[in-house]
Design a protein around this motif. Sequence first.
Motif, PDB file in Angstrom:
ATOM      1  N   SER A  78     -15.551  -3.654   5.668  1.00 14.48           N
ATOM      2  CA  SER A  78     -16.053  -2.243   5.376  1.00 14.48           C
ATOM      3  C   SER A  78     -15.174  -1.327   4.650  1.00 14.48           C
ATOM      4  CB  SER A  78     -16.651  -1.629   6.559  1.00 14.48           C
ATOM      5  OG  SER A  78     -16.846  -0.380   6.462  1.00 14.48           O
ATOM      6  N   LEU A  79     -13.919  -1.370   4.934  1.00 13.71           N
ATOM      7  CA  LEU A  79     -12.900  -0.459   4.593  1.00 13.71           C
ATOM      8  C   LEU A  79     -12.498  -0.943   3.075  1.00 13.71           C
ATOM      9  CD1 LEU A  79     -10.161   0.273   7.293  1.00 13.71           C
ATOM     10  CD2 LEU A  79     -11.572   1.840   6.075  1.00 13.71           C
ATOM     11  N   LYS A  80     -12.371  -2.323   2.878  1.00 14.09           N
ATOM     12  CA  LYS A  80     -12.103  -2.847   1.626  1.00 14.09           C
ATOM     13  C   LYS A  80     -13.216  -2.227   0.632  1.00 14.09           C
ATOM     14  CE  LYS A  80      -9.453  -7.114   2.935  1.00 14.09           C
ATOM     15  NZ  LYS A  80      -9.478  -8.402   2.691  1.00 14.09           N
ATOM     16  N   GLU A  81     -14.555  -2.378   1.004  1.00 13.53           N
ATOM     17  CA  GLU A  81     -15.506  -1.909   0.295  1.00 13.53           C
ATOM     18  C   GLU A  81     -15.333  -0.479   0.102  1.00 13.53           C
ATOM     19  OE1 GLU A  81     -18.876  -1.965  -2.163  1.00 13.53           O
ATOM     20  OE2 GLU A  81     -17.444  -3.594  -1.442  1.00 13.53           O
ATOM     21  N   ALA A  82     -14.954   0.267   1.014  1.00 14.29           N
ATOM     22  CA  ALA A  82     -14.935   1.716   0.933  1.00 14.29           C
ATOM     23  C   ALA A  82     -13.667   2.097  -0.097  1.00 14.29           C
ATOM     24  CB  ALA A  82     -14.629   2.461   2.151  1.00 14.29           C
ATOM     25  N   PHE A  83     -12.719   1.200  -0.293  1.00 11.33           N
ATOM     26  CA  PHE A  83     -11.543   1.540  -1.136  1.00 11.33           C
ATOM     27  C   PHE A  83     -11.580   0.894  -2.551  1.00 11.33           C
ATOM     28  CE2 PHE A  83      -8.236   1.951   2.876  1.00 11.33           C
ATOM     29  CZ  PHE A  83      -8.869   3.021   2.954  1.00 11.33           C
ATOM     30  N   SER A  84     -12.730   0.335  -2.828  1.00 10.48           N
ATOM     31  CA  SER A  84     -13.067  -0.345  -3.954  1.00 10.48           C
ATOM     32  C   SER A  84     -12.570   0.565  -5.214  1.00 10.48           C
ATOM     33  CB  SER A  84     -14.116  -1.059  -3.942  1.00 10.48           C
ATOM     34  OG  SER A  84     -14.514  -1.697  -5.340  1.00 10.48           O
ATOM     35  N   GLY A  85     -12.010   0.181  -6.043  1.00  4.56           N
ATOM     36  CA  GLY A  85     -11.762   1.153  -7.116  1.00  4.56           C
ATOM     37  C   GLY A  85     -10.774   2.546  -7.147  1.00  4.56           C
ATOM     38  N   ALA A  86     -10.584   2.821  -5.899  1.00  6.14           N
ATOM     39  CA  ALA A  86      -9.616   4.133  -5.484  1.00  6.14           C
ATOM     40  C   ALA A  86      -8.381   4.044  -6.059  1.00  6.14           C
ATOM     41  CB  ALA A  86      -9.468   4.044  -3.910  1.00  6.14           C
ATOM     42  N   THR A  87      -7.935   4.952  -6.532  1.00  8.40           N
ATOM     43  CA  THR A  87      -6.792   5.409  -7.262  1.00  8.40           C
ATOM     44  C   THR A  87      -5.843   5.995  -6.228  1.00  8.40           C
ATOM     45  OG1 THR A  87      -7.381   7.131  -8.386  1.00  8.40           O
ATOM     46  CG2 THR A  87      -7.484   5.042  -9.631  1.00  8.40           C
ATOM     47  N   HIS A  88      -6.531   7.192  -5.352  1.00 12.08           N
ATOM     48  CA  HIS A  88      -5.895   7.807  -4.427  1.00 12.08           C
ATOM     49  C   HIS A  88      -6.598   7.728  -3.128  1.00 12.08           C
ATOM     50  CE1 HIS A  88      -4.626   9.245  -8.184  1.00 12.08           C
ATOM     51  NE2 HIS A  88      -3.401   9.946  -7.672  1.00 12.08           N
ATOM     52  N   ILE A  89      -5.999   7.678  -2.014  1.00 15.96           N
ATOM     53  CA  ILE A  89      -6.535   7.743  -0.625  1.00 15.96           C
ATOM     54  C   ILE A  89      -5.850   8.820   0.244  1.00 15.96           C
ATOM     55  CG2 ILE A  89      -6.855   6.428   1.282  1.00 15.96           C
ATOM     56  CD1 ILE A  89      -6.999   3.738  -0.494  1.00 15.96           C
ATOM     57  N   PHE A  90      -6.787   9.641   1.029  1.00 16.46           N
ATOM     58  CA  PHE A  90      -6.255  10.247   2.129  1.00 16.46           C
ATOM     59  C   PHE A  90      -6.708   9.563   3.312  1.00 16.46           C
ATOM     60  CE2 PHE A  90      -6.864  13.917   5.222  1.00 16.46           C
ATOM     61  CZ  PHE A  90      -5.740  14.212   5.456  1.00 16.46           C
ATOM     62  N   ALA A  91      -5.731   9.245   4.339  1.00 16.44           N
ATOM     63  CA  ALA A  91      -6.259   8.621   5.468  1.00 16.44           C
ATOM     64  C   ALA A  91      -5.847   9.154   6.546  1.00 16.44           C
ATOM     65  CB  ALA A  91      -5.306   7.077   5.472  1.00 16.44           C
ATOM     66  N   ASN A  92      -6.636   9.365   7.715  1.00 16.91           N
ATOM     67  CA  ASN A  92      -6.442  10.014   8.764  1.00 16.91           C
ATOM     68  C   ASN A  92      -7.393   9.189   9.976  1.00 16.91           C
ATOM     69  OD1 ASN A  92      -9.078  12.081   9.169  1.00 16.91           O
ATOM     70  ND2 ASN A  92      -8.437  11.597   7.230  1.00 16.91           N
ATOM     71  N   THR A  93      -6.872   9.397  11.093  1.00 13.52           N
ATOM     72  CA  THR A  93      -7.632   8.740  12.231  1.00 13.52           C
ATOM     73  C   THR A  93      -7.845   9.875  13.324  1.00 13.52           C
ATOM     74  OG1 THR A  93      -5.782   7.974  13.250  1.00 13.52           O
ATOM     75  CG2 THR A  93      -6.939   6.513  11.878  1.00 13.52           C
ATOM     76  N   ASP A  94      -8.791   9.766  14.256  1.00 17.96           N
ATOM     77  CA  ASP A  94      -9.019  10.771  15.193  1.00 17.96           C
ATOM     78  C   ASP A  94      -8.928  10.226  16.703  1.00 17.96           C
ATOM     79  OD1 ASP A  94     -10.050  12.805  16.822  1.00 17.96           O
ATOM     80  OD2 ASP A  94     -12.124  12.944  15.689  1.00 17.96           O
ATOM     81  N   SER A  95      -7.650  10.559  17.208  1.00 14.09           N
ATOM     82  CA  SER A  95      -7.125  10.189  18.503  1.00 14.09           C
ATOM     83  C   SER A  95      -7.958  10.959  19.697  1.00 14.09           C
ATOM     84  CB  SER A  95      -5.933  10.598  18.803  1.00 14.09           C
ATOM     85  OG  SER A  95      -4.856  10.339  17.839  1.00 14.09           O
ATOM     86  N   ASN A  96      -8.541  12.048  19.295  1.00 15.75           N
ATOM     87  CA  ASN A  96      -9.346  12.799  20.601  1.00 15.75           C
ATOM     88  C   ASN A  96     -10.576  12.078  20.550  1.00 15.75           C
ATOM     89  OD1 ASN A  96      -7.410  14.784  20.938  1.00 15.75           O
ATOM     90  ND2 ASN A  96      -8.098  16.248  19.596  1.00 15.75           N
ATOM     91  N   ALA A  97     -11.110  11.604  19.437  1.00 20.51           N
ATOM     92  CA  ALA A  97     -12.681  11.051  19.574  1.00 20.51           C
ATOM     93  C   ALA A  97     -12.639   9.753  20.583  1.00 20.51           C
ATOM     94  CB  ALA A  97     -13.124  10.709  18.422  1.00 20.51           C
ATOM     95  N   LEU A  98     -11.434   8.995  20.480  1.00 19.41           N
ATOM     96  CA  LEU A  98     -11.268   7.811  21.207  1.00 19.41           C
ATOM     97  C   LEU A  98     -10.873   8.016  22.412  1.00 19.41           C
ATOM     98  CD1 LEU A  98      -9.192   5.710  18.490  1.00 19.41           C
ATOM     99  CD2 LEU A  98     -11.554   5.068  19.203  1.00 19.41           C
ATOM    100  N   ILE A  99     -10.039   9.027  22.761  1.00 17.04           N
ATOM    101  CA  ILE A  99      -9.859   9.302  24.136  1.00 17.04           C
ATOM    102  C   ILE A  99     -11.036   9.942  24.987  1.00 17.04           C
ATOM    103  CG2 ILE A  99      -8.196  10.980  25.474  1.00 17.04           C
ATOM    104  CD1 ILE A  99      -6.203  10.622  23.192  1.00 17.04           C
TER     105      ILE A  99
END
Length: 339
Positions: A71-92
Amino acid sequence: MTDQAAKTNLLVVLGATGNQGSAVLKHFANDPSSHSYKLRGISRNINSDASKELAQLGIEVLQGELNDLASLKEAFSGATHIFANTDSNALIFNAISQPDILTEGQTALSYAHDMELAYGKNIADAAASTLTLQRLVWSGIPSPKKCSGGKYTKVSMWDVKEEISEVLYSKPELKGKVSTILVGIYATMPIKLPMLYAPQKQPDGTYEMALHMTGDRPIPLADLDTDLGPWISALFKAPPGTKLVGATENLTWKEWLSKWAKHNNVRASFRRCSDDEVLAKVPGLGDSLLEIASFFEEFEWTGGSTGAVYPEELRKRGVEVSVGSIDEQIARSDCSSIL
């Protein structure tokens, strides 16, 4: 609605409807003449109101799952720039509210740590396979465990951000492409997490802010709506490996409280609260909150990390980066829920 047809680069933003992702996307969508990016936001639920709001701004919104590498590979398809972040609080908080998902010996914090690290590894693998990628900015947090030499060990939701950073920087395919934003404490925390940060009204009509710290240590406060987008834009232009502290202003909590009281025409005071008060506020997270407060008191926000720079230093290096003000952020904030 913005026309992306003539744009030459593709910026992909994870967590498109979260605090950070939405702030970045809206910045670029609302000022299309300032950049060359087509915009793509990745959301778990493309039918949510927040996703539809982004789509109305001309942003391509795709469904994606951090626990699904394909799913992520498809999301990044053709990307030249990426801003990546994850949500710790949601998981906790998901683990706290659904203890049945925990295996024997797991805690909500250890579960969240392991899940988030797995997410980070997927992000790194997907980005590494994106042949068009030029730059990636990772939203990190200083690791109390690492910065303190093992003194503080109960803030795994921050430690894991550094672990993910190490994974990203170690990927040969990402060499010379990764930079880091260390976003400060959100300036909206008193409204978003009132049980921890909001000044509380007292019987005499005054307000009291009670935190487990002296209130005299300056910390970076971040106005995401105004500043996060420009910070990410600046990091795309700065040399790879740049580590930028996301600080609208460095203020003590007492200084913030003074500004807040003035804007809202109230009297307010600061009090250092007890360990027991902290432990009672958020069951399951009290020990971590105590260590975060102690870490703040002992170390600056970067944890003494070498190489981290503030926006003013980045400007001195020739990279244009704008910064708002906490006074302006407070002035436009709706504080009716805590007044």
